[in-house]
Design a protein around this motif. Structure first.
Motif, PDB file in Angstrom:
ATOM      1  N   ASP A  98      13.383   7.693  -0.239  1.00 45.84           N
ATOM      2  CA  ASP A  98      14.335   7.416   0.837  1.00 45.84           C
ATOM      3  C   ASP A  98      13.690   7.379   2.221  1.00 45.84           C
ATOM      4  O   ASP A  98      13.405   6.324   2.746  1.00 45.84           O
ATOM      5  N   VAL A  99      13.441   8.561   2.808  1.00 40.05           N
ATOM      6  CA  VAL A  99      12.870   8.634   4.153  1.00 40.05           C
ATOM      7  C   VAL A  99      11.464   9.215   4.074  1.00 40.05           C
ATOM      8  O   VAL A  99      10.982   9.579   3.002  1.00 40.05           O
ATOM      9  N   ILE A 100      10.795   9.312   5.222  1.00 38.87           N
ATOM     10  CA  ILE A 100       9.456   9.897   5.249  1.00 38.87           C
ATOM     11  C   ILE A 100       9.556  11.407   5.091  1.00 38.87           C
ATOM     12  O   ILE A 100      10.309  12.072   5.801  1.00 38.87           O
ATOM     13  N   HIS A 101       8.811  11.946   4.155  1.00 41.95           N
ATOM     14  CA  HIS A 101       8.667  13.385   3.965  1.00 41.95           C
ATOM     15  C   HIS A 101       7.190  13.731   4.188  1.00 41.95           C
ATOM     16  O   HIS A 101       6.347  12.841   4.331  1.00 41.95           O
TER      17      HIS A 101
ATOM     18  N   ASP B 196       1.778  12.723   4.480  1.00 40.94           N
ATOM     19  CA  ASP B 196       3.124  12.158   4.461  1.00 40.94           C
ATOM     20  C   ASP B 196       3.386  11.440   3.144  1.00 40.94           C
ATOM     21  O   ASP B 196       2.486  10.831   2.553  1.00 40.94           O
ATOM     22  N   ALA B 197       4.644  11.498   2.699  1.00 41.19           N
ATOM     23  CA  ALA B 197       5.130  10.704   1.570  1.00 41.19           C
ATOM     24  C   ALA B 197       6.012   9.613   2.163  1.00 41.19           C
ATOM     25  O   ALA B 197       7.042   9.913   2.769  1.00 41.19           O
ATOM     26  N   VAL B 198       5.599   8.350   2.003  1.00 40.79           N
ATOM     27  CA  VAL B 198       6.219   7.228   2.714  1.00 40.79           C
ATOM     28  C   VAL B 198       6.905   6.294   1.712  1.00 40.79           C
ATOM     29  O   VAL B 198       6.316   5.935   0.687  1.00 40.79           O
ATOM     30  N   PRO B 199       8.144   5.878   1.984  1.00 39.37           N
ATOM     31  CA  PRO B 199       8.829   4.938   1.072  1.00 39.37           C
ATOM     32  C   PRO B 199       8.061   3.625   0.936  1.00 39.37           C
ATOM     33  O   PRO B 199       7.540   3.087   1.920  1.00 39.37           O
ATOM     34  N   GLY B 200       7.957   3.120  -0.280  1.00 35.68           N
ATOM     35  CA  GLY B 200       7.318   1.828  -0.521  1.00 35.68           C
ATOM     36  C   GLY B 200       5.818   1.837  -0.377  1.00 35.68           C
ATOM     37  O   GLY B 200       5.195   0.774  -0.280  1.00 35.68           O
ATOM     38  N   LYS B 201       5.204   3.005  -0.394  1.00 36.10           N
ATOM     39  CA  LYS B 201       3.757   3.096  -0.206  1.00 36.10           C
ATOM     40  C   LYS B 201       3.235   4.330  -0.929  1.00 36.10           C
ATOM     41  O   LYS B 201       3.940   5.317  -1.078  1.00 36.10           O
ATOM     42  N   PHE B 202       1.977   4.284  -1.364  1.00 38.67           N
ATOM     43  CA  PHE B 202       1.328   5.441  -1.965  1.00 38.67           C
ATOM     44  C   PHE B 202       0.369   6.065  -0.960  1.00 38.67           C
ATOM     45  O   PHE B 202      -0.397   5.368  -0.289  1.00 38.67           O
ATOM     46  N   THR B 203       0.418   7.360  -0.859  1.00 35.07           N
ATOM     47  CA  THR B 203      -0.595   8.111  -0.126  1.00 35.07           C
ATOM     48  C   THR B 203      -1.180   9.137  -1.087  1.00 35.07           C
ATOM     49  O   THR B 203      -0.614   9.380  -2.165  1.00 35.07           O
ATOM     50  N   GLN B 204      -2.301   9.734  -0.734  1.00 36.32           N
ATOM     51  CA  GLN B 204      -2.917  10.688  -1.645  1.00 36.32           C
ATOM     52  C   GLN B 204      -3.337  11.956  -0.921  1.00 36.32           C
ATOM     53  O   GLN B 204      -3.606  11.963   0.276  1.00 36.32           O
TER      54      GLN B 204
ATOM     55  N   ASN C  89     -10.302  -2.467  -1.685  1.00 34.65           N
ATOM     56  CA  ASN C  89     -10.487  -1.679  -2.893  1.00 34.65           C
ATOM     57  C   ASN C  89      -9.202  -1.715  -3.711  1.00 34.65           C
ATOM     58  O   ASN C  89      -8.098  -1.603  -3.168  1.00 34.65           O
ATOM     59  N   ALA C  90      -9.325  -1.873  -5.003  1.00 35.05           N
ATOM     60  CA  ALA C  90      -8.149  -1.957  -5.876  1.00 35.05           C
ATOM     61  C   ALA C  90      -7.609  -0.567  -6.162  1.00 35.05           C
ATOM     62  O   ALA C  90      -7.826   0.002  -7.230  1.00 35.05           O
ATOM     63  N   ASP C  91      -6.884  -0.002  -5.192  1.00 33.28           N
ATOM     64  CA  ASP C  91      -6.273   1.307  -5.367  1.00 33.28           C
ATOM     65  C   ASP C  91      -4.792   1.139  -5.700  1.00 33.28           C
ATOM     66  O   ASP C  91      -4.312   0.026  -5.967  1.00 33.28           O
ATOM     67  N   GLU C  92      -4.049   2.245  -5.669  1.00 30.64           N
ATOM     68  CA  GLU C  92      -2.636   2.183  -6.036  1.00 30.64           C
ATOM     69  C   GLU C  92      -1.838   1.262  -5.125  1.00 30.64           C
ATOM     70  O   GLU C  92      -0.963   0.516  -5.588  1.00 30.64           O
ATOM     71  N   ASN C  93      -2.115   1.295  -3.822  1.00 31.75           N
ATOM     72  CA  ASN C  93      -1.362   0.455  -2.890  1.00 31.75           C
ATOM     73  C   ASN C  93      -1.647  -1.029  -3.106  1.00 31.75           C
ATOM     74  O   ASN C  93      -0.745  -1.871  -3.019  1.00 31.75           O
ATOM     75  N   TYR C  94      -2.914  -1.353  -3.387  1.00 37.02           N
ATOM     76  CA  TYR C  94      -3.245  -2.753  -3.654  1.00 37.02           C
ATOM     77  C   TYR C  94      -2.518  -3.244  -4.910  1.00 37.02           C
ATOM     78  O   TYR C  94      -1.957  -4.350  -4.933  1.00 37.02           O
ATOM     79  N   LEU C  95      -2.531  -2.432  -5.975  1.00 34.95           N
ATOM     80  CA  LEU C  95      -1.873  -2.844  -7.221  1.00 34.95           C
ATOM     81  C   LEU C  95      -0.370  -2.975  -7.018  1.00 34.95           C
ATOM     82  O   LEU C  95       0.251  -3.918  -7.533  1.00 34.95           O
ATOM     83  N   ARG C  96       0.215  -2.058  -6.272  1.00 40.88           N
ATOM     84  CA  ARG C  96       1.655  -2.131  -6.016  1.00 40.88           C
ATOM     85  C   ARG C  96       2.002  -3.430  -5.287  1.00 40.88           C
ATOM     86  O   ARG C  96       2.933  -4.148  -5.674  1.00 40.88           O
TER      87      ARG C  96
ATOM     88  N   SER D  38      11.685  -1.614 -10.847  1.00 46.16           N
ATOM     89  CA  SER D  38      11.963  -0.371 -10.119  1.00 46.16           C
ATOM     90  C   SER D  38      10.652   0.289  -9.710  1.00 46.16           C
ATOM     91  O   SER D  38       9.575  -0.065 -10.214  1.00 46.16           O
ATOM     92  N   ASP D  39      10.729   1.263  -8.802  1.00 43.46           N
ATOM     93  CA  ASP D  39       9.529   1.998  -8.398  1.00 43.46           C
ATOM     94  C   ASP D  39       8.870   2.673  -9.595  1.00 43.46           C
ATOM     95  O   ASP D  39       7.642   2.707  -9.707  1.00 43.46           O
TER      96      ASP D  39
END
Length: 319
Positions: free
Chosen positions: A150-153, A165-173, A271-278, A304-305
């Motif tokens: 939903d929102v940024i956590h 941060d945990a961002v909607p529509g994006k992967f962070t690590q 680099n082919a990471d999670e965000n690139y694949l998504r 779906s996500d």
């Protein structure tokens, strides 16, 4: 089995990782250097006020001759100190942000108002509203892949000095390596609504052997995320364009894709990471791999996500 619950301190949280020690050392240096700078500045100003205080109306102001060397020193020395602090902080930041190539656990953590869901590679899934802790191995590196519904956590572990941060529509690590078994509090440090302050969970670090036994015990889910991704890969006929053995067909092969560099038709690379694949799954036209046509359909709005995450986990397994 005995557990250690670390007590809070009056000044700083406990140092549960080796990186936490480095962060605290830099922080202590900043405090001490700021104090020394304050004493020199305010002390010097006070000394000048006393020494050159005008004692009568007729007394002329004192004249201090110009000294190029002194002016150079009081500018150059602070510059060197600040550059040193910048480099020191950059090295620590790099350690905090870049996980080791080999990690003992990789866990997907999804935030929502106002809870966390953690999904393990073997299909085990827990929802923090049920007060299940996030279980990780002690003495081994753990990598979290974060996103939000939903929102940024923001996932913050004071004892690890780790925050992301945990961002909607994006992967962070985020990664960490607890030095020993124990329980550690996790806070959400990005205001996310009325129950933001209650969005706390525990990380429970257990001995590596115990973690391996727990991880390989009977799982709650019928399939792993990678298993579900494999099924979806077949259902969507992905193999008709993307081979699994490195051979060239319509689109790039999935073999050895994850973690490797990709060069694109516009001359850029990534680099082919999670965000690139998504991005490549949902909006295939965003980055066209060099030497291949833009033939893949757009799947945004069709998956779906969770399905996207499952496909990514399957692609990771294709070596």
């Amino acid at each position: 089995m005995s557990w250690i619950t670390f007590p809070a301190t009056s000044f700083m949280p406990i140092q549960a990782t080796e990186i936490a020690k480095e962060v605290d050392l830099l922080y202590a240096f900043l405090i001490v250097s700021s104090l020394v700078s304050f004493v020199i500045l305010i002390g010097g100003m006070t000394w000048f006020l006393v020494k050159y205080k005008r004692t009568s109306v007729d007394q002329k102001s004192a004249y201090i001759t110009h000294n190029n060397f002194a002016e150079f020193l009081w500018s150059f020395i602070p510059l060197l100190i600040l550059l040193g602090i910048f480099y020191w902080g950059m090295v620590i930041f790099e350690k905090l942000r870049v996980p080791p190539e080999e990690v003992a656990a990789e866990i997907h953590v999804t935030a929502e108002q106002w809870a966390w869901t953690y999904t393990y590679a073997n299909g085990k899934e827990f929802y923090s509203a049920g007060e299940d802790p996030l279980i990780v191995p002690a003495g081994k590196p753990t990598k979290l892949i974060l996103t939000s519904k939903d929102v940024i956590h923001s996932f913050f572990v004071p004892a690890f000095r780790a925050k992301q941060d945990a961002v909607p529509g994006k992967f962070t690590q985020l990664w960490f390596e607890p030095k020993e078994p124990g329980e550690f509090i996790v806070f959400c440090t990005e205001y996310c609504g009325t129950k933001h302050s209650g969005m706390m969970i525990k990380i429970k670090a257990i001995p590596a052997d115990d973690y391996a036994a727990w991880f390989h015990a009977e799982k709650k889910g019928a399939e792993t995320p990678a298993d579900k991704g494999k099924t979806l890969f077949a259902q969507k006929a992905c193999a008709s364009c993307h081979s699994l053995d490195g051979s060239r067909i319509v689109g790039p092969s999935m073999k050895g894709l994850f973690g490797n560099s990709r060069k694109f038709a516009d001359g850029s690379s990534a680099n082919a990471d999670e965000n690139y694949l998504r991005e490549s799954i949902l909006v295939s036209s965003a980055k066209i791999v060099e030497g291949y046509p833009p033939a893949m359909p757009v799947f945004q709005g069709q998956l779906s996500d969770e399905e996207v995450n499952n496909l990514i986990e399957y692609i990771k397994t294709i070596k």
